[in-house]
Scaffold this active site. Structure first.
Site, short mmCIF file in Angstrom:
data_model
loop_
_atom_site.label_atom_id
_atom_site.label_comp_id
_atom_site.label_asym_id
_atom_site.label_seq_id
_atom_site.Cartn_x
_atom_site.Cartn_y
_atom_site.Cartn_z
N ARG A 1 0.83 -1.20 0.00
CA ARG A 1 0.00 0.00 0.00
C ARG A 1 0.87 1.25 0.00
O ARG A 1 1.86 1.32 0.72
CB ARG A 1 -0.90 0.02 1.24
CG ARG A 1 -1.96 -1.05 1.26
CD ARG A 1 -2.88 -0.85 2.44
NE ARG A 1 -3.96 -1.83 2.47
CZ ARG A 1 -4.96 -1.80 3.35
NH1 ARG A 1 -5.00 -0.85 4.27
NH2 ARG A 1 -5.91 -2.72 3.30
N ASP B 1 0.97 5.57 0.41
CA ASP B 1 0.25 6.65 1.05
C ASP B 1 -0.13 7.74 0.05
O ASP B 1 0.30 7.73 -1.10
CB ASP B 1 1.11 7.27 2.16
CG ASP B 1 1.34 6.32 3.32
OD1 ASP B 1 0.50 5.43 3.55
OD2 ASP B 1 2.37 6.48 4.01
N ARG C 1 10.07 7.39 4.07
CA ARG C 1 10.06 8.85 4.17
C ARG C 1 10.66 9.32 5.48
O ARG C 1 11.35 10.35 5.53
CB ARG C 1 8.63 9.36 4.00
CG ARG C 1 8.08 9.13 2.59
CD ARG C 1 6.58 9.27 2.54
NE ARG C 1 6.16 10.56 3.03
CZ ARG C 1 4.94 10.83 3.51
NH1 ARG C 1 4.02 9.86 3.55
NH2 ARG C 1 4.65 12.03 3.93
#
Length: 250
Positions: free
Chosen positions: A50, A52, A202
Site C-alpha cells: 500500500r 500513502d 520517508r
C-alpha cells in the site's frame, strides 16, 4: 476461477493513496471500478504494498480472482476506462492461488532529492527540494548501516497497526543520477527490504538528510535502528519524492 496479476504504475499526486476509502479518490478505487466495468463483476484487489497519499508507483503489483471470461487484452481494456494518472502495464492470468502481497519476497523503493538552486520546475512534485548542505559520506554511511535486520520503530508513526517492527533490509544506497529533464543531477536513494511499515522510507529520508546537513550524527542514526521511539528520529520527508519501484517474487 482465474487468478490475474496486474503490473501497475501511477502518479500519486491525484490520489489519496492506494487503499479504497469511501468518498475519496484512490488507486484501488479507480482500478476496481474499471475492472467491474470491463468484467461485469465486482473485483477486490490484493496489492503488494500500500502507498500513502501522494506516493508514486513505477512497479506496483496487484492480484485478484475472477469467474469472468477475460478479454484478449485486459490491460488495454482497463486503460481505456481508467484515468490517465494510472496505467496497467501488464495483465495476465497466473497460477491459481497467487497473492500479490503474501507471495512477495521483497519490495524496492526509490526516493529522489534535488539539491540544486533553483530547483528545476519540471521536478516539482517529482522530487524533494533540499537546498541545504549535503555530506555524501554521511549519507553513504547511513545507507550502509541499514543493511541487515533492524527494529524500525523510530521510523513509523506511533499510532500504528503494526505488531512487528523488525525488517530485513537487503540493499540500500545513495547515487547521483541524471534528471530525465536534462536538469542538474539528483540524489537517488534506493532501498530493498522484505517489507516496509507506514511512512518508513520517508522517515528514513528525513532523518538521513538531517545527518547529511550536520543536524545529527551517523552514530545517532545507527542508534535509532535499535528500536528508539518515533520522537527521536527526524521529520517525515514529503510524499512526492517517493516511488514504489518494484516488487520481487523470487
Amino acid at each position: 476461477m482465474t487468478t490475474v496479476r496486474l503490473d501497475i504504475e501511477y502518479d500519486g499526486a491525484g490520489f489519496r493513496g492506494w487503499a479504497r476509502q469511501p468518498g475519496l479518490r484512490t488507486v484501488q478505487g479507480v482500478l476496481e471500478a474499471g475492472l467491474a466495468q470491463v468484467l461485469r463483476e465486482e473485483i477486490g484487489l490484493t496489492v503488494a504494498g500500500r502507498t500513502d497519499t501522494g506516493v508514486h508507483a513505477l512497479g506496483q503489483v496487484a492480484s485478484f480472482a475472477t469467474e469472468a471470461a477475460l478479454p484478449p487484452d485486459l490491460a488495454r481494456n482497463l486503460n481505456s476506462v481508467t484515468p490517465e494518472d494510472v496505467a496497467v502495464r501488464r495483465a495476465e492470468a497466473v497460477a491459481d492461488g497467487f497473492d500479490a502481497r503474501r507471495d512477495a519476497r521483497s519490495r524496492s523503493y526509490l526516493y529522489r532529492v534535488a539539491t540544486t538552486r533553483p530547483m528545476s520546475p519540471f521536478e516539482r512534485g517529482r522530487a524533494l527540494w533540499w537546498p541545504h548542505r549535503v555530506d555524501r559520506e554521511d549519507l553513504d554511511a547511513c545507507a550502509a548501516a541499514l543493511l541487515g535486520t533492524h527494529d524500525f520503530t523510530a521510523f513509523t508513526p506511533t499510532q500504528t497497526d503494526h505488531v512487528r517492527f523488525d525488517r530485513d533490509v537487503f540493499a540500500a544506497s545513495w547515487r547521483e543520477e541524471p534528471s530525465p529533464w536534462g536538469a542538474e543531477p539528483l540524489l537517488a536513494f534506493r532501498i530493498t527490504a522484505d517489507a516496509f511499515m507506514r511512512s518508513m522510507v520517508r522517515a528514513l529520508i528525513g532523518t538521513m538528510l538531517e545527518v547529511a546537513s550536520s543536524r545529527r550524527t551517523v552514530e545517532n542514526f545507527k542508534a535509532l535502528l535499535e528500536g528508539a521511539s518515533r520522537s527521536e528520529a527526524g521529520d517525515t520527508a514529503a510524499a512526492h519524492g517517493l516511488y514504489l519501484e518494484s516488487v520481487s517474487y523470487t
